[in-house]
Write a protein that holds these residues in place. Sequence first.
Motif, mmCIF file in Angstrom:
data_model
loop_
_atom_site.group_PDB
_atom_site.id
_atom_site.type_symbol
_atom_site.label_atom_id
_atom_site.label_comp_id
_atom_site.label_asym_id
_atom_site.label_seq_id
_atom_site.Cartn_x
_atom_site.Cartn_y
_atom_site.Cartn_z
ATOM 1 N N ILE A 193 -65.117 -21.441 -9.141
ATOM 2 C CA ILE A 193 -64.227 -20.304 -8.868
ATOM 3 C C ILE A 193 -64.777 -19.049 -9.541
ATOM 4 C CG2 ILE A 193 -62.657 -20.679 -10.829
ATOM 5 C CD1 ILE A 193 -61.779 -19.381 -7.318
ATOM 6 N N VAL A 194 -65.344 -19.201 -10.739
ATOM 7 C CA VAL A 194 -65.929 -18.041 -11.414
ATOM 8 C C VAL A 194 -67.168 -17.563 -10.665
ATOM 9 C CG1 VAL A 194 -67.002 -17.235 -13.542
ATOM 10 C CG2 VAL A 194 -65.022 -18.740 -13.651
ATOM 11 N N ALA A 195 -68.034 -18.512 -10.261
ATOM 12 C CA ALA A 195 -69.247 -18.135 -9.532
ATOM 13 C C ALA A 195 -68.912 -17.424 -8.220
ATOM 14 C CB ALA A 195 -70.091 -19.379 -9.262
ATOM 15 N N SER A 196 -67.871 -17.880 -7.533
ATOM 16 C CA SER A 196 -67.504 -17.256 -6.258
ATOM 17 C C SER A 196 -66.941 -15.855 -6.457
ATOM 18 C CB SER A 196 -66.483 -18.133 -5.523
ATOM 19 O OG SER A 196 -65.241 -18.163 -6.217
ATOM 20 N N GLU A 197 -66.403 -15.581 -7.651
ATOM 21 C CA GLU A 197 -65.845 -14.259 -7.930
ATOM 22 C C GLU A 197 -66.896 -13.269 -8.414
ATOM 23 O OE1 GLU A 197 -61.365 -15.876 -9.125
ATOM 24 O OE2 GLU A 197 -62.808 -15.345 -10.688
ATOM 25 N N TYR A 198 -68.113 -13.723 -8.601
ATOM 26 C CA TYR A 198 -69.188 -12.817 -8.963
ATOM 27 C C TYR A 198 -69.712 -12.035 -7.754
ATOM 28 C CZ TYR A 198 -69.861 -14.799 -13.660
ATOM 29 O OH TYR A 198 -69.709 -15.187 -14.973
ATOM 30 N N VAL A 199 -69.450 -12.546 -6.556
ATOM 31 C CA VAL A 199 -70.056 -11.981 -5.347
ATOM 32 C C VAL A 199 -68.973 -11.376 -4.451
ATOM 33 C CG1 VAL A 199 -71.468 -12.445 -3.314
ATOM 34 C CG2 VAL A 199 -71.888 -13.704 -5.438
ATOM 35 N N ALA A 200 -69.081 -10.097 -4.150
ATOM 36 C CA ALA A 200 -68.202 -9.411 -3.190
ATOM 37 C C ALA A 200 -66.732 -9.685 -3.443
ATOM 38 C CB ALA A 200 -68.573 -9.820 -1.762
ATOM 39 N N SER A 201 -66.320 -9.626 -4.711
ATOM 40 C CA SER A 201 -64.935 -9.913 -5.059
ATOM 41 C C SER A 201 -64.300 -8.688 -5.696
ATOM 42 C CB SER A 201 -64.858 -11.103 -6.010
ATOM 43 O OG SER A 201 -63.520 -11.396 -6.332
ATOM 44 N N GLU A 203 -61.131 -9.258 -7.339
ATOM 45 C CA GLU A 203 -60.101 -9.828 -8.208
ATOM 46 C C GLU A 203 -60.612 -11.137 -8.777
ATOM 47 O OE1 GLU A 203 -56.794 -10.457 -5.597
ATOM 48 O OE2 GLU A 203 -57.679 -12.246 -4.685
ATOM 49 N N GLY A 204 -59.931 -11.590 -9.836
ATOM 50 C CA GLY A 204 -60.281 -12.874 -10.426
ATOM 51 C C GLY A 204 -60.847 -12.740 -11.827
ATOM 52 N N ILE A 205 -60.886 -13.864 -12.541
ATOM 53 C CA ILE A 205 -61.404 -13.874 -13.908
ATOM 54 C C ILE A 205 -62.895 -13.569 -13.915
ATOM 55 C CG2 ILE A 205 -61.664 -15.265 -15.992
ATOM 56 C CD1 ILE A 205 -59.240 -16.898 -15.060
ATOM 57 N N GLY A 206 -63.636 -14.142 -12.963
ATOM 58 C CA GLY A 206 -65.057 -13.845 -12.872
ATOM 59 C C GLY A 206 -65.312 -12.375 -12.586
ATOM 60 N N TYR A 207 -64.453 -11.776 -11.767
ATOM 61 C CA TYR A 207 -64.578 -10.343 -11.473
ATOM 62 C C TYR A 207 -64.368 -9.515 -12.742
ATOM 63 C CZ TYR A 207 -63.235 -5.746 -9.673
ATOM 64 O OH TYR A 207 -63.127 -4.401 -9.451
ATOM 65 N N ILE A 208 -63.373 -9.896 -13.559
ATOM 66 C CA ILE A 208 -63.141 -9.188 -14.823
ATOM 67 C C ILE A 208 -64.382 -9.252 -15.697
ATOM 68 C CG2 ILE A 208 -61.820 -9.197 -16.973
ATOM 69 C CD1 ILE A 208 -59.448 -10.291 -15.437
ATOM 70 N N GLU A 209 -64.951 -10.438 -15.811
ATOM 71 C CA GLU A 209 -66.120 -10.614 -16.669
ATOM 72 C C GLU A 209 -67.304 -9.783 -16.174
ATOM 73 O OE1 GLU A 209 -69.294 -14.080 -17.949
ATOM 74 O OE2 GLU A 209 -67.517 -14.602 -16.763
ATOM 75 N N LEU A 210 -67.579 -9.857 -14.878
ATOM 76 C CA LEU A 210 -68.739 -9.152 -14.331
ATOM 77 C C LEU A 210 -68.576 -7.639 -14.429
ATOM 78 C CD1 LEU A 210 -71.451 -9.504 -12.863
ATOM 79 C CD2 LEU A 210 -70.197 -9.415 -10.702
ATOM 80 N N GLN A 211 -67.424 -7.124 -14.051
ATOM 81 C CA GLN A 211 -67.199 -5.688 -14.111
ATOM 82 C C GLN A 211 -67.225 -5.164 -15.539
ATOM 83 O OE1 GLN A 211 -67.902 -5.068 -10.777
ATOM 84 N NE2 GLN A 211 -66.624 -3.301 -11.261
ATOM 85 N N SER A 212 -66.688 -5.933 -16.467
ATOM 86 C CA SER A 212 -66.694 -5.514 -17.873
ATOM 87 C C SER A 212 -68.110 -5.432 -18.407
ATOM 88 C CB SER A 212 -65.863 -6.491 -18.711
ATOM 89 O OG SER A 212 -64.539 -6.555 -18.253
ATOM 90 N N ALA A 213 -68.954 -6.404 -18.044
ATOM 91 C CA ALA A 213 -70.351 -6.379 -18.484
ATOM 92 C C ALA A 213 -71.083 -5.182 -17.892
ATOM 93 C CB ALA A 213 -71.042 -7.682 -18.086
ATOM 94 N N ARG A 214 -70.814 -4.878 -16.620
ATOM 95 C CA ARG A 214 -71.475 -3.746 -15.978
ATOM 96 C C ARG A 214 -71.076 -2.417 -16.616
ATOM 97 N NH1 ARG A 214 -70.787 -5.476 -9.573
ATOM 98 N NH2 ARG A 214 -72.577 -6.905 -9.477
ATOM 99 N N GLN A 215 -69.835 -2.334 -17.102
ATOM 100 C CA GLN A 215 -69.344 -1.099 -17.697
ATOM 101 C C GLN A 215 -69.466 -1.090 -19.229
ATOM 102 O OE1 GLN A 215 -65.327 -0.727 -16.227
ATOM 103 N NE2 GLN A 215 -65.975 -0.765 -14.074
ATOM 104 N N TYR A 216 -70.105 -2.136 -19.775
ATOM 105 C CA TYR A 216 -70.341 -2.268 -21.211
ATOM 106 C C TYR A 216 -69.047 -2.362 -22.021
ATOM 107 C CZ TYR A 216 -75.285 -1.467 -20.373
ATOM 108 O OH TYR A 216 -76.578 -1.596 -19.934
#
Length: 262
Positions: A193-201, A203-216
Amino acid sequence: MRAVLGKSTALLTEIWLPILTVVAWWTLSSKSTSLYFPPLSRIISKLGEVVTTRFASDILPSLQNLAAGLCISVILGVICGLALGLLPPLYTAFQPLLEFMRAIPGVALLPVALFMFGIGSDMKVAIIVFGAFWPVLMNTIDGIRGIDILVKDVSRSYNIRRRDHLTRIVLPAAAPQIIAGIRISVSLGVILIVASEYVASTEGIGYIELQSARQYYMDVMWAALLLLGVLGYLLNVLFRVVEHRLLRWHRGLRGTDQGGTK
């Protein structure tokens, strides 16, 4: 008294290392000024903020997709496993295809799932179903094929109806391995579920993690990682409780057998 003492000892044995890890992490990071490794106190503060402000928008969709994917994979895995386990010629015919398909990681199908289902929840559920299906299927097959031949002969000798044979003999006998397969699928479901939220998402916990890393926003990223760990642990605890209730008869039987062989 002895039972209470035993449970307390088991609990302490399980939690002493996590507690020690948290204390060490808190102490060693308390004076950290690194952008990439913020203090644990700030991470926990951000974790509370994420849970309270983004539960409905991000955490709940992840949980819903995870639950849907696991339910579908368990149902399909048990049904298909029963068919293949009870019909050896069918299993022999499908075995090469099964071995080929289960060797493909669920994450590798993300581009295919995006093409087929789009960027919504259907894609994420499909990825979980594909990845979590195989442990349930293979364990169900192994559980059924591993039933003692004497049990099958006795059932045949007494002309037990097919429905009773399935519900009272086959499923209970295969239940320990089916439950073991479901436990593996739960862990895989969290990963997928986390891996699927890394791509073209969006919403989701994975989306929070990826976006936060991108924005430092590293404290938020670490909070999302901590949330995933807590979620995985709580799901495991919940599943252990369910497993304990469902397989109580199995542990009692094993204890009786062990006692009889002494």
